[in-house]
Design an enzyme around this catalytic site. Structure first.
Site, PDB file in Angstrom:
ATOM      1  N   SER A 124     -12.139 -15.302  10.360  1.00 32.90           N
ATOM      2  CA  SER A 124     -11.008 -16.454  10.481  1.00 32.90           C
ATOM      3  C   SER A 124     -11.842 -17.542   9.734  1.00 32.90           C
ATOM      4  O   SER A 124     -11.356 -18.176   8.610  1.00 32.90           O
ATOM      5  CB  SER A 124     -11.161 -17.261  11.785  1.00 32.90           C
ATOM      6  OG  SER A 124     -12.379 -16.801  11.876  1.00 32.90           O
ATOM      7  N   SER A 125     -13.327 -17.193   9.347  1.00 40.94           N
ATOM      8  CA  SER A 125     -14.224 -18.077   8.258  1.00 40.94           C
ATOM      9  C   SER A 125     -13.619 -17.509   6.792  1.00 40.94           C
ATOM     10  O   SER A 125     -13.907 -18.724   5.962  1.00 40.94           O
ATOM     11  CB  SER A 125     -15.409 -18.301   8.276  1.00 40.94           C
ATOM     12  OG  SER A 125     -16.197 -17.239   8.520  1.00 40.94           O
TER      13      SER A 125
ATOM     14  N   ASP B 143     -15.246  -9.199   4.088  1.00 41.31           N
ATOM     15  CA  ASP B 143     -14.375 -10.359   4.422  1.00 41.31           C
ATOM     16  C   ASP B 143     -13.544 -10.416   3.415  1.00 41.31           C
ATOM     17  O   ASP B 143     -11.993 -11.394   3.868  1.00 41.31           O
ATOM     18  CB  ASP B 143     -14.754 -11.429   6.034  1.00 41.31           C
ATOM     19  CG  ASP B 143     -15.411 -10.656   6.789  1.00 41.31           C
ATOM     20  OD1 ASP B 143     -15.257  -9.030   7.607  1.00 41.31           O
ATOM     21  OD2 ASP B 143     -15.711 -10.806   8.338  1.00 41.31           O
TER      22      ASP B 143
ATOM     23  N   LYS C 111      -9.199 -10.476   8.996  1.00 43.94           N
ATOM     24  CA  LYS C 111      -8.669  -8.693   8.674  1.00 43.94           C
ATOM     25  C   LYS C 111      -9.833  -8.201   9.517  1.00 43.94           C
ATOM     26  O   LYS C 111     -10.349  -8.963  10.936  1.00 43.94           O
ATOM     27  CB  LYS C 111     -10.280  -8.556   7.394  1.00 43.94           C
ATOM     28  CG  LYS C 111     -11.598  -8.890   7.978  1.00 43.94           C
ATOM     29  CD  LYS C 111     -12.961  -8.147   8.354  1.00 43.94           C
ATOM     30  CE  LYS C 111     -13.979  -8.195   9.666  1.00 43.94           C
ATOM     31  NZ  LYS C 111     -14.482  -9.109   9.975  1.00 43.94           N
TER      32      LYS C 111
ATOM     33  N   GLU D 251     -18.581 -18.413   1.953  1.00 49.19           N
ATOM     34  CA  GLU D 251     -18.810 -17.317   3.388  1.00 49.19           C
ATOM     35  C   GLU D 251     -20.838 -17.228   3.255  1.00 49.19           C
ATOM     36  O   GLU D 251     -21.065 -17.685   4.299  1.00 49.19           O
ATOM     37  CB  GLU D 251     -18.470 -16.054   2.840  1.00 49.19           C
ATOM     38  CG  GLU D 251     -17.765 -15.926   3.054  1.00 49.19           C
ATOM     39  CD  GLU D 251     -16.955 -15.367   5.492  1.00 49.19           C
ATOM     40  OE1 GLU D 251     -17.027 -16.415   5.351  1.00 49.19           O
ATOM     41  OE2 GLU D 251     -17.137 -14.462   4.836  1.00 49.19           O
TER      42      GLU D 251
ATOM     43  N   LEU E 200     -12.257 -11.621  13.265  1.00 48.55           N
ATOM     44  CA  LEU E 200     -11.294 -11.214  12.490  1.00 48.55           C
ATOM     45  C   LEU E 200     -11.338 -12.317  11.515  1.00 48.55           C
ATOM     46  O   LEU E 200      -9.894 -12.003  10.647  1.00 48.55           O
ATOM     47  CB  LEU E 200      -9.584 -11.497  13.671  1.00 48.55           C
ATOM     48  CG  LEU E 200     -10.059 -10.449  14.893  1.00 48.55           C
ATOM     49  CD1 LEU E 200      -8.566 -11.650  16.062  1.00 48.55           C
ATOM     50  CD2 LEU E 200      -9.707  -9.548  14.600  1.00 48.55           C
TER      51      LEU E 200
ATOM     52  N   SER F 103      -4.280 -22.324  11.281  1.00 51.58           N
ATOM     53  CA  SER F 103      -4.976 -20.751  11.563  1.00 51.58           C
ATOM     54  C   SER F 103      -3.868 -20.050  12.834  1.00 51.58           C
ATOM     55  O   SER F 103      -3.830 -20.687  13.914  1.00 51.58           O
ATOM     56  CB  SER F 103      -5.485 -20.710  11.894  1.00 51.58           C
ATOM     57  OG  SER F 103      -6.572 -19.185  11.185  1.00 51.58           O
TER      58      SER F 103
ATOM     59  N   SER G 263     -14.274 -14.494  15.914  1.00 48.74           N
ATOM     60  CA  SER G 263     -13.717 -13.228  17.376  1.00 48.74           C
ATOM     61  C   SER G 263     -14.031 -11.955  16.438  1.00 48.74           C
ATOM     62  O   SER G 263     -13.317 -11.093  17.182  1.00 48.74           O
ATOM     63  CB  SER G 263     -12.722 -13.022  16.957  1.00 48.74           C
ATOM     64  OG  SER G 263     -12.072 -14.304  18.393  1.00 48.74           O
TER      65      SER G 263
END
Lengths: 383, 383
Positions: free
Chosen positions: A145-146, A203, A12, A192, A143, A135, A141
Site C-alpha cells: 500500500s505504501s 514494491d 503487490k 518509500e 500488499l 485505495s 498488510s
C-alpha cells in the site's frame, strides 16, 4: 498545461522468496489489481499564492493542509528540490508532521504524510494544490500500500509538473513511456525510503511497471506472465512486526547456518522455477491446468520452507487448513507472523466453490480479496 | 537348559530425517519405552513330538498353531535352518499361512505370522513350544511394532536354543552381551525382510540396542543420549500408505531436483545437529531447558521441510495446531500422511498442562502415548 490528473498504481504480492531475499536469494513479486488512486488538482497560478497544499486521505476521513507560504519559508534554506531527502530536509518535514494530530490507531500514517510532503515540495515546489487519495489496499498488510501510494502520488505530481507526459494527448487511462516510468519509480523510491528506512525498491518497481519481477540482491528482472493468474488474498488482520520476524530468521540462520543456507537455496530454486512457469505459454484448459498445478506445488513447497524458518502463525495455519479442505494451495505472502495468505484459484474452479471458501474464511474474521496477479502497473488519466 | 524365557524389545520413533533418508541423507531414530513382550515356553523333550508350535497374539485374541510334525514334513526338503529365507522357504511358509483365517481388519498380520514361522523353524527347528506376544505398541503406526516383535521373538527363541545366554545366571531382566545382541539383530532383520520386503534395518537395530541411532545409506552410528527425553506420541489413527508417500516424494524430487536436493541437505544438517544436541551433557534445569529448546527448534524446522515434501496431512496439522497453542513443538514421525506425531514435553512442563494437551488431542479422536525417548533396548528374563 493540465491542472488536473488522476493516477492509479497497483499493490503487490510476494509470490515466492520472502525472507530468503534478505539473505541474498531470489524472490518473485507481482502486481495485483488492487490500486491506490490519486486525484491531483494544481491550483491555477491566478489563485493566491497563500493558498494551501492539501492532502486528503479519503478512506480514513483525514485531511491535512499546509499554507504554501509556510512550506516555502521552512524549506527555502534547504535548496529544494533535492533528489534525495537529506537529514536536514527530513528534520523540517518531521517538525511539520509532528504538529498534526493522528487518530490513535493511525499513528503509522505520519511517515506517509512525511513522504507526501517531501515529494510535493521536491516535485511541485510550493504552489498550492490538492491531492486526494483512496485505495483498495488494506494498509500495512504487506500488499504494498505504501509503495502504490508513493508511485501514484509521484506520478500525479510529475505529470502536472510537466516532467512527464508533457506532450500527451491520450484520452482515458494510459501507460507512460518507459523512461517516464523510470523517473516516477525513482521518486517513489525516495518516498518509500522516508516511510520504510531501507526499502528494497521491489514494491515501488512492481507498482510502477506492473506484471512480475524476479529479484535477487539489487538485481531486478522483469517477467512477463503469459496469462492472468487468479488468486485469493486472505488478510488475517493479525498485525505483524516485520523487523522482529526478519530478525528471528537471521537469528535462526546464525544458530543453524548450514541448514538455513540449504533452506534458502531451496527457496531460490523455487523462485526460479516459478518464474519459468509464469512465463511459459498456456493456451488451452489442459495446459493452463498443468501450469496452475505446477504453481500450486511450488507454493506448497515454499510455505513448508517458510514454516521451517519459523515465520508462520496460527492465523496463517487456519487459512491453509481451510483452503486445503477444498484442495487449494496456499502460502503466506510477505513477512508472515499473520498478515496475508495467498491461495491460487484455478481457472476451472467453479465460482460457487470460491464463494464457499471465502465465506468460511470470512467467518473466521478474515478479509478476503479476489485478485488478478501480474497485471498492469501505473496508469494516469488527464480527462 | 531353561525351558522358559521372557523377552521385551522397545518400539522406535524417527526423530529426524524421514523421507530424506530414502534419498541418501541422514536420519536419527530412537527407542521408546513402549515394548513388545514375548513369553516363550519350549515343551520338554519328554512331550510328544506330535505337539504343537503355538503363537498367541494375546492383545488381538488370536492363537495360531501347527503340529510340529507337519512343519517338519513341509520344511524338511529345504535344509533348514537357513540364515536367510529363500524363495522356496517363503513359498512353504506362505502356503501354511494361507490356511489360516485372519479377521478382516487384521489381514496385515499374515506377514508377521510368516516371519514367526521362519524364525521358529530356523532357530528352534520343529520342537513344540508356545510363544505368547503382547505389545504396548499400536500396530502399523510407524512405531516399529513389527521390528520389536521380530527382535523379542528372535531373542526368546535364541535364548532357549542355547545360541545366546547359555551361561547366564542373572535374575530378573538383563541385557545380553554385545555379540549376542548382534546375533539377535541379524535374525530380527530376516524377520523384518519377510514383513517389509526391503526394510532399512533401522527399526530392528534400535529395538535391539536401544538408545538412538544416526543412519545414512547403510551406515549406522549408535548415539548416547545424556538424559531421557520426554515426548508425547499422538497416533492420529489415520492410515498411511507408506509406499505411496515415498513415491510421492520421489516424484516431487524428479520434478524439482534442485529444490528438493536443498531440502534434503537441510534435513541432513538438522539430523546431524540433533545428534550433537542429544549427546551433549545437560545436568541442571537451565542447561536441560536450553537443550530442549534446541531440540524443539530442530523439530519445528524438520516439520516445515516435511511439509515442503508434501507428506503432511490434515490430522497432523490438527495435532501441530493443538500443541502449538501450548507453545509445544511437534513434528510428524515416520512416513507422514497421518500416522504419528511427536511433541517434546519439556522437563519443567507441569503435568497439569500435559494432561490438558492430552485431553484436547483425545477429544479429536487421537490416541496419546507418553514416552521416554532413547532408553534401553532388548532385555530378557529367565525367572
Amino acid at each position: 498545461m493540465a491542472l488536473e490528473v488522476r493516477a492509479r498504481a497497483p499493490g503487490k504480492i510476494i509470490l515466492s522468496g520472502e525472507h530468503a531475499v534478505v539473505h541474498g536469494f531470489t524472490a518473485v513479486a507481482a502486481a495485483i489489481d488492487l490500486h491506490t488512486y490519486v486525484y491531483f488538482r494544481l491550483h491555477s497560478t491566478s489563485d493566491n499564492d497563500d493558498g494551501l497544499v492539501e492532502l486528503e486521505l479519503k478512506d480514513l476521513g483525514l485531511v491535512f493542509s499546509w499554507p504554501s507560504q509556510r512550506l516555502r519559508e521552512m524549506f527555502s534554506e534547504l535548496g529544494l528540490p533535492s533528489k534525495t531527502c537529506s537529514p536536514e530536509c527530513l528534520k523540517v518535514i518531521t517538525s511539520l508532521v509532528e504538529e498534526l494530530s493522528f487518530p490513535e490507531a493511525k499513528i503509522g500514517l505520519s511517515s506517509g504524510v512525511s513522504a507526501f510532503l517531501y515529494l510535493y515540495t521536491s516535485i511541485i515546489g510550493y504552489r498550492p494544490g490538492k491531492v486526494r487519495v483512496t485505495s483498495d489496499l488494506p494498509l500495512g498488510s504487506g500488499l504494498g500500500s505504501s509503495a502504490s501510494f508513493c508511485v501514484s502520488v509521484s506520478a500525479a505530481l510529475l505529470a502536472l509538473s510537466g516532467a512527464v507526459c508533457a506532450d500527451n494527448q491520450q484520452k482515458g487511462w494510459f501507460v507512460m513511456r518507459e523512461n517516464e516510468l523510470e523517473l516516477v519509480n525513482k521518486w517513489a523510491f525516495q518516498g518509500e525510503r522516508i516511510i520504510h528506512g531501507k526499502p528494497s525498491g521491489i514494491d515501488n518497481t512492481v507498482s510502477t511497471f506492473g506484471s512480475m519481477i524476479m529479484f535477487r540482491l539489487s538485481e531486478l528482472t522483469r517477467l512477463k506472465s503469459s496469462g492472468p493468474i487468479r488468486m485469493l488474498i486472505t488478510n488475517t488482520k493479525v498485525g505483524r512486526n516485520t523487523k522482529a520476524l526478519v530478525a528471528g530468521v537471521s537469528e535462526r540462520t546464525q544458530r543453524h547456518p548450514d541448514a538455513m543456507a540449504a533452506v534458502f537455496t531451496a527457496v531460490d530454486s523455487i523462485s526460479k522455477e516459478l518464474s519459468d512457469v509464469i512465463q511459459s505459454a498456456a493456451h488451452d484448459d489442459v495446459s493452463i491446468t498443468a501450469k496452475e498445478e505446477k504453481l500450486e506445488e511450488l507454493m506448497e513447497m515454499n510455505q513448508g520452507l517458510l514454516q521451517c524458518m519459523g515465520v508462520s502463525h496460527a492465523s496463517i495455519e487456519t487459512v491453509l487448513r481451510t483452503t486445503l479442505r477444498y484442495k487449494l494451495a496456499s502460502k503466506l505472502t510477505g513477512a508472515g507472523g499473520g498478515g496475508c495468505v495467498l491461495t491460487l484459484l484455478p481457472t476451472l474452479l467453479p465460482s460457487t466453490i470460491v464463494d464457499k471458501v471465502i465465506s468460511e474464511l470470512e467467518a473466521c474474521g478474515f478479509q478476503c480479496l479476489k485478485v488478478e496477479v501480474g497485471g498492469k502497473g501505473l496508469e494516469v488519466c488527464f480527462t
